[in-house]
Design a protein around this motif. Structure first.
Motif, PDB file in Angstrom:
ATOM      1  N   ILE A  51       4.170  -3.011   4.496  1.00 54.38           N
ATOM      2  CA  ILE A  51       3.253  -4.029   4.001  1.00 54.38           C
ATOM      3  C   ILE A  51       3.640  -5.373   4.603  1.00 54.38           C
ATOM      4  O   ILE A  51       4.708  -5.913   4.312  1.00 54.38           O
ATOM      5  N   ALA A  52       2.782  -5.901   5.465  1.00 55.52           N
ATOM      6  CA  ALA A  52       3.027  -7.193   6.117  1.00 55.52           C
ATOM      7  C   ALA A  52       2.041  -8.219   5.569  1.00 55.52           C
ATOM      8  O   ALA A  52       0.829  -8.058   5.710  1.00 55.52           O
ATOM      9  N   LYS A  53       2.567  -9.265   4.954  1.00 52.57           N
ATOM     10  CA  LYS A  53       1.729 -10.278   4.289  1.00 52.57           C
ATOM     11  C   LYS A  53       1.623 -11.533   5.139  1.00 52.57           C
ATOM     12  O   LYS A  53       2.628 -12.034   5.648  1.00 52.57           O
ATOM     13  N   LYS A  54       0.408 -12.036   5.276  1.00 48.65           N
ATOM     14  CA  LYS A  54       0.179 -13.315   5.953  1.00 48.65           C
ATOM     15  C   LYS A  54      -0.682 -14.190   5.059  1.00 48.65           C
ATOM     16  O   LYS A  54      -1.810 -13.833   4.729  1.00 48.65           O
ATOM     17  N   THR A  55      -0.143 -15.328   4.661  1.00 49.11           N
ATOM     18  CA  THR A  55      -0.843 -16.210   3.732  1.00 49.11           C
ATOM     19  C   THR A  55      -1.609 -17.281   4.485  1.00 49.11           C
ATOM     20  O   THR A  55      -1.039 -18.040   5.275  1.00 49.11           O
ATOM     21  N   GLY A  56      -2.928 -17.329   4.234  1.00 48.59           N
ATOM     22  CA  GLY A  56      -3.740 -18.430   4.728  1.00 48.59           C
ATOM     23  C   GLY A  56      -3.855 -19.488   3.650  1.00 48.59           C
ATOM     24  O   GLY A  56      -3.563 -20.652   3.860  1.00 48.59           O
ATOM     25  N   GLN A  57      -4.253 -19.051   2.455  1.00 48.13           N
ATOM     26  CA  GLN A  57      -4.324 -19.932   1.291  1.00 48.13           C
ATOM     27  C   GLN A  57      -3.631 -19.231   0.124  1.00 48.13           C
ATOM     28  O   GLN A  57      -4.055 -18.168  -0.316  1.00 48.13           O
ATOM     29  N   THR A  58      -2.571 -19.842  -0.357  1.00 43.97           N
ATOM     30  CA  THR A  58      -1.818 -19.254  -1.452  1.00 43.97           C
ATOM     31  C   THR A  58      -2.705 -19.089  -2.685  1.00 43.97           C
ATOM     32  O   THR A  58      -3.417 -20.019  -3.080  1.00 43.97           O
ATOM     33  N   GLY A  59      -2.674 -17.910  -3.252  1.00 40.47           N
ATOM     34  CA  GLY A  59      -3.505 -17.638  -4.417  1.00 40.47           C
ATOM     35  C   GLY A  59      -4.929 -17.261  -4.081  1.00 40.47           C
ATOM     36  O   GLY A  59      -5.735 -16.993  -4.976  1.00 40.47           O
ATOM     37  N   GLY A  60      -5.264 -17.217  -2.786  1.00 39.45           N
ATOM     38  CA  GLY A  60      -6.607 -16.818  -2.384  1.00 39.45           C
ATOM     39  C   GLY A  60      -6.794 -15.324  -2.561  1.00 39.45           C
ATOM     40  O   GLY A  60      -5.865 -14.594  -2.922  1.00 39.45           O
ATOM     41  N   PRO A  61      -7.994 -14.822  -2.321  1.00 30.04           N
ATOM     42  CA  PRO A  61      -8.243 -13.387  -2.450  1.00 30.04           C
ATOM     43  C   PRO A  61      -7.277 -12.578  -1.584  1.00 30.04           C
ATOM     44  O   PRO A  61      -6.913 -12.999  -0.489  1.00 30.04           O
ATOM     45  N   GLU A 205      -5.110 -14.304   1.347  1.00 28.73           N
ATOM     46  CA  GLU A 205      -3.849 -13.673   1.709  1.00 28.73           C
ATOM     47  C   GLU A 205      -4.183 -12.304   2.319  1.00 28.73           C
ATOM     48  O   GLU A 205      -4.883 -11.498   1.695  1.00 28.73           O
ATOM     49  N   VAL A 206      -3.711 -12.076   3.538  1.00 30.22           N
ATOM     50  CA  VAL A 206      -4.046 -10.855   4.259  1.00 30.22           C
ATOM     51  C   VAL A 206      -2.825  -9.944   4.302  1.00 30.22           C
ATOM     52  O   VAL A 206      -1.703 -10.397   4.569  1.00 30.22           O
ATOM     53  N   TYR A 207      -3.058  -8.679   4.052  1.00 33.74           N
ATOM     54  CA  TYR A 207      -1.994  -7.678   4.075  1.00 33.74           C
ATOM     55  C   TYR A 207      -2.326  -6.637   5.144  1.00 33.74           C
ATOM     56  O   TYR A 207      -3.300  -5.885   5.003  1.00 33.74           O
ATOM     57  N   GLY A 208      -1.528  -6.611   6.198  1.00 37.19           N
ATOM     58  CA  GLY A 208      -1.645  -5.564   7.207  1.00 37.19           C
ATOM     59  C   GLY A 208      -0.715  -4.430   6.815  1.00 37.19           C
ATOM     60  O   GLY A 208       0.501  -4.627   6.693  1.00 37.19           O
ATOM     61  N   VAL A 209      -1.276  -3.257   6.609  1.00 37.32           N
ATOM     62  CA  VAL A 209      -0.506  -2.166   6.009  1.00 37.32           C
ATOM     63  C   VAL A 209      -0.513  -0.933   6.908  1.00 37.32           C
ATOM     64  O   VAL A 209      -1.545  -0.552   7.468  1.00 37.32           O
ATOM     65  N   GLY A 210       0.664  -0.317   7.031  1.00 33.98           N
ATOM     66  CA  GLY A 210       0.789   0.994   7.648  1.00 33.98           C
ATOM     67  C   GLY A 210       1.139   1.980   6.551  1.00 33.98           C
ATOM     68  O   GLY A 210       2.259   1.984   6.046  1.00 33.98           O
ATOM     69  N   THR A 211       0.185   2.784   6.143  1.00 28.34           N
ATOM     70  CA  THR A 211       0.399   3.683   5.008  1.00 28.34           C
ATOM     71  C   THR A 211       1.008   5.005   5.468  1.00 28.34           C
ATOM     72  O   THR A 211       0.894   5.404   6.615  1.00 28.34           O
ATOM     73  N   VAL A 212       1.652   5.686   4.542  1.00 31.98           N
ATOM     74  CA  VAL A 212       2.239   6.997   4.819  1.00 31.98           C
ATOM     75  C   VAL A 212       1.398   8.092   4.170  1.00 31.98           C
ATOM     76  O   VAL A 212       0.594   7.846   3.270  1.00 31.98           O
ATOM     77  N   GLN A 213       1.571   9.295   4.670  1.00 28.56           N
ATOM     78  CA  GLN A 213       1.038  10.514   4.050  1.00 28.56           C
ATOM     79  C   GLN A 213      -0.478  10.497   3.801  1.00 28.56           C
ATOM     80  O   GLN A 213      -0.964  11.097   2.848  1.00 28.56           O
ATOM     81  N   ALA A 227       0.824  -1.762  -5.130  1.00 25.23           N
ATOM     82  CA  ALA A 227       1.760  -2.878  -4.950  1.00 25.23           C
ATOM     83  C   ALA A 227       1.034  -4.181  -4.630  1.00 25.23           C
ATOM     84  O   ALA A 227       1.432  -5.256  -5.090  1.00 25.23           O
ATOM     85  N   ILE A 228      -0.041  -4.102  -3.851  1.00 29.51           N
ATOM     86  CA  ILE A 228      -0.751  -5.308  -3.394  1.00 29.51           C
ATOM     87  C   ILE A 228      -1.765  -5.803  -4.414  1.00 29.51           C
ATOM     88  O   ILE A 228      -1.946  -7.006  -4.570  1.00 29.51           O
ATOM     89  N   GLN A 229      -2.448  -4.884  -5.090  1.00 30.48           N
ATOM     90  CA  GLN A 229      -3.566  -5.228  -5.981  1.00 30.48           C
ATOM     91  C   GLN A 229      -4.622  -6.044  -5.234  1.00 30.48           C
ATOM     92  O   GLN A 229      -4.933  -7.190  -5.589  1.00 30.48           O
ATOM     93  N   PRO A 230      -5.202  -5.475  -4.181  1.00 29.94           N
ATOM     94  CA  PRO A 230      -6.144  -6.244  -3.351  1.00 29.94           C
ATOM     95  C   PRO A 230      -7.455  -6.537  -4.067  1.00 29.94           C
ATOM     96  O   PRO A 230      -7.862  -5.818  -4.975  1.00 29.94           O
ATOM     97  N   ASP A 231      -8.110  -7.604  -3.603  1.00 27.58           N
ATOM     98  CA  ASP A 231      -9.462  -7.918  -4.071  1.00 27.58           C
ATOM     99  C   ASP A 231     -10.499  -7.175  -3.241  1.00 27.58           C
ATOM    100  O   ASP A 231     -11.569  -6.819  -3.753  1.00 27.58           O
TER     101      ASP A 231
END
Length: 361
Positions: A51-61, A205-213, A227-231
């Motif tokens: 899980i790689a997180k990149k924040t553009g606006q903190t608290g954003g979607p 907030e953008v999450y680039g994810v490499g999932t398993v299985q 873990a992320i609880q994405p919008d």
């Protein structure tokens, strides 16, 4: 010989890495190498999804862009007294594409080359030549003369087995052949999205994810989304290309080189109407080519993401690929690049007001 640019080098490293469900470490390390420079933080969940997180606006979607690390392969289940290896498929295989193919057995002492054995046609009765050999009757030959010798090589039950097919740029340099496009191309999309957002304003907030299985039940998508609880979630994967002999438009409509696919339906999810329409609107505004796709069987990580917590509006965007779920696939570089361009354009517009609006459609 084609000189590799940064993108081709990344794609080669990702696809040459070995990683079947439950043993994605090599692929995860390859993805981390390329995505970490553009992330504010990189973590893993309990199953091993990156899980790689990149924040553009903190608290954003929270926007999740997920490709899966694993590729279809096999697992050793037994070594017979003559040193031949019996195996279990891990992910979906069709028997007709398996025989006489080279594989790597990933042992604790290193990789061992083997081949899925087959009988010469000379000794097969005419009727048997017409029949497909069942997986349960197949075996892997690693050149061992006994169970003891195979064990000395380092082989034991539970070892992973992966197809052998090195990354290659074809004579038409837009076409790229490799094993594991399903789904290292999705991992590459996640990497490139974060890279292209570097230094760019984005209200989320953008999450680039490499999932398993993924290939055994969308498992890592479930835990990483928890873990992320994405919008909003985007599953990025391969799609089926229908531009080869013997495949009709009723089987698969997409053609490589004509844009990424917007997956409207599969067996794991009905695409979210609001997100789908927003993505289509963005593609048309930016003049990014796209194609529609629907699959009556199979699914993508979006199938698990959209069922997270109280529900996550989700959409799968895929890259049409020839010969998926075999040892080697072919895709078009332009489709990969257009998928990245489309997702980046969408992300830049996904502020809280827009997310709230489209999720109610």
């Amino acid at each position: 010989m084609t000189a590799y640019d940064e993108t081709l080098t990344m794609l080669k490293d990702l696809t040459d890495a070995n990683g079947v469900p439950g043993n994605e470490k090599e692929a995860r390390e390859a993805m981390k190498k390329y995505i970490a420079p553009y992330a504010d933080e990189v973590t893993t969940d309990g199953l091993g999804s990156l899980i790689a997180k990149k924040t553009g606006q903190t608290g954003g979607p929270r926007i999740m862009v997920a490709g899966h690390l694993d590729e279809i392969g096999f697992m050793i289940t037994h070594i017979d007294e003559k040193g031949f290896l019996k195996f279990q498929t891990v992910g979906g295989w069709w028997e007709q594409v398996m025989l006489a193919q080279r594989v790597n057995v990933m042992t604790r002492k290193g990789n061992i080359t083997g081949i899925i054995g087959s009988k010469p046609p000379h000794i097969l009765p005419a009727e048997q030549r017409k029949k497909t050999i069942e997986k349960k009757d197949m075996f892997i030959d690693i050149g061992a003369s006994s169970r003891e010798e195979a064990e000395e090589f380092g082989v034991r039950p539970g070892d992973s087995v992966v197809p052998i097919c090195d990354f290659e740029v074809m004579n038409n340099e837009k076409l790229l052949m490799a094993k594991a496009w399903d789904n290292r191309i999705g991992c590459a999309i996640a990497i490139e999205v974060l890279k292209q957002l570097e230094g760019e304003a984005h209200p989320n907030e953008v999450y680039g994810v490499g999932t398993v299985q993924e290939e055994v039940g969308l498992r890592g998508a479930r835990t990483s989304a928890h873990a992320i609880q994405p919008d909003i979630g985007f599953g990025v994967d391969v799609g089926i290309a229908g531009d080869t002999p013997g495949v009709t438009e009723n089987d698969a409509r997409a053609k490589i080189g004509e844009g990424p696919q917007i997956l409207v339906y599969d067996a794991s999810m009905i695409s979210h109407k609001g997100v789908r329409e927003f993505v289509l609107e963005t593609a048309e505004e930016a003049e990014i080519p796209y194609q529609f796709d629907a699959m009556s069987a199979g699914g993508t990580d979006s199938g698990a993401i959209h069922l997270t917590a109280n529900g996550v509006p989700a959409l799968s965007i895929t890259v049409p690929t020839r010969y998926i779920h075999t040892h080697a696939g072919i895709l078009h570089r332009d489709d990969f690049e257009h998928a990245v361009k489309l997702i980046v354009a969408v992300i830049k517009k996904l502020d809280r007001e827009t997310v709230d609006r489209i999720t109610l459609d």
